[in-house]
Design a protein around this motif. Structure first.
Motif: not given
Length: 368
Positions: A119-125
């Motif tokens: 589960v990747v919370s995300g860093w690339f807006r």
């Protein structure tokens, strides 16, 4: 069996996106095609790898112009292998937990219980904006991910599951058939921020951290495990490493230097800018890559920092040192995947197992 008595396990990054695992123009005999990845997966499971991690990208960037979708690609690899467990990376936002739970449960049945999820919370807006998805601030992304994981666990283990969360709601939902794996499909997550570590200490089975020295990794592990114990929870630790194994240390260091010398400078700076922006919104004001140099960023997840670069003996000794500070799994990247995975299985893994056995003899002698 104590954690120290268990053998360390190995995973590899699936190159289901173009560009390999370094942001460099160096020649790579690695390909993002399905055909190449099937051969790689079959080679990996024959050479001691237990897990493979597919990547999730929705848009081009940082040298990755083409991307195969992670869940369907994972299923494709499972269909061509016998033992390997494939970890499918998914993003809360584009995925909803009801869809992910059902999708992964089906794949679990089709593969005989060999699917896992990261589960990747995300860093690339920019990626979220490009596909019209909401971009919560840093810690809220982990709130959303934690709800997502709690939803997966609930749906996979309970009938008439209900959840009244900020991001996700369920009312008396029953999924059938439930996954083959019990109590549920393994759940991985990544991140190095306080919010990421705290989430892992509550809900995740596995926590991936960026590459680092054993001393710095130990600090994270001690923090997570102390908090997990207070939560009556346990979590295993995986560490990212870009492995450059050659017959001599000089050869290995020369390859590292060539990767850095041929770095795609514009792409590395763009990646660094994006990660710093993401980290600046965390409470501590820094994220995964806060202390990364230009050279570190040439490998996406600080894989050079782990220093599994050198001869088979040097690398095996460093792997066992990582195990001694609490690492359970090495998440590996390579320049030329198929031949280097094979080299790892033939030259390095036997040394690791030998050193682990010697370590157990010493532990047993001390406790006698």
């Amino acid at each position: 069996m104590s954690e120290q008595e268990k053998n360390i396990t190995f995973a590899y990054w699936v190159p289901n996106v173009s560009g390999g695992l370094v942001v460099s123009n160096i020649e790579q005999r690695t390909d993002w095609s399905y055909e190449y990845n099937v051969r790689l997966a079959q080679t990996a499971e024959k050479n001691g790898f237990d897990y493979a991690l597919t990547q999730i990208r929705f848009t081009a960037g940082y040298g990755a112009d083409n991307q195969h979708e992670s869940v369907s690609f994972s299923h494709g690899l499972l269909a061509k292998t016998e033992r390997l467990k494939v970890i499918a990376a998914i993003l809360p936002g584009p995925w909803k937990p009801a869809l992910a739970a059902k999708q992964l449960a089906t794949i679990d049945h089709l593969s005989g219980g060999r699917i896992a999820v990261n589960v990747v919370s995300g860093w690339f807006r920019g990626e979220f904006y490009a596909i019209g998805e909401e971009w919560p601030e840093h810690d809220q992304r982990y709130v959303r991910s934690e709800e997502f994981i709690r939803a997966l666990k609930g749906v996979w283990t309970q009938d008439q599951f209900s959840l009244d969360g900020k991001y996700y709601q369920f009312k008396d939902y029953t999924l059938k058939p439930k996954p083959l794996q019990k109590p549920h499909i393994e759940i991985f997550q990544g991140g190095s921020s306080r919010a990421a570590r705290d989430m892992a200490s509550r809900v995740s089975d596995w926590y991936f951290t960026n590459g680092n020295t054993p001393e710095e990794i130990k600090k994270q592990i001690d923090d997570i495990r102390e908090k997990a114990k207070a939560n009556n929870h346990s979590v295993k630790i995986g560490v990212n490493a870009f492995i450059i194994a050659r017959d001599t240390e000089q050869e290995a260091q020369a390859v590292l230097q060539e990767i850095i010398d041929k770095a795609n400078i514009q792409a590395v700076h763009a990646f660094g800018d994006a990660t710093r922006e993401a980290g600046a919104s965390s409470i501590e004001g820094e994220g995964n890559w806060a202390k990364s140099t230009f050279e570190d960023l040439v490998q996406y997840n600080d894989g050079f920092k782990t220093n599994l670069i050198g001869t088979p003996q040097q690398i095996a000794e460093r792997i066992v040192e990582l195990k001694s500070v609490g690492v359970d799994l090495i998440l590996s990247g390579f320049l030329h995947f198929i031949e280097e995975v094979e080299y790892f299985g033939q030259k390095i893994l036997p040394l690791v197992r030998q050193l682990e056995a010697q370590q157990q003899v010493v532990i047993a002698a001390k406790s006698a």
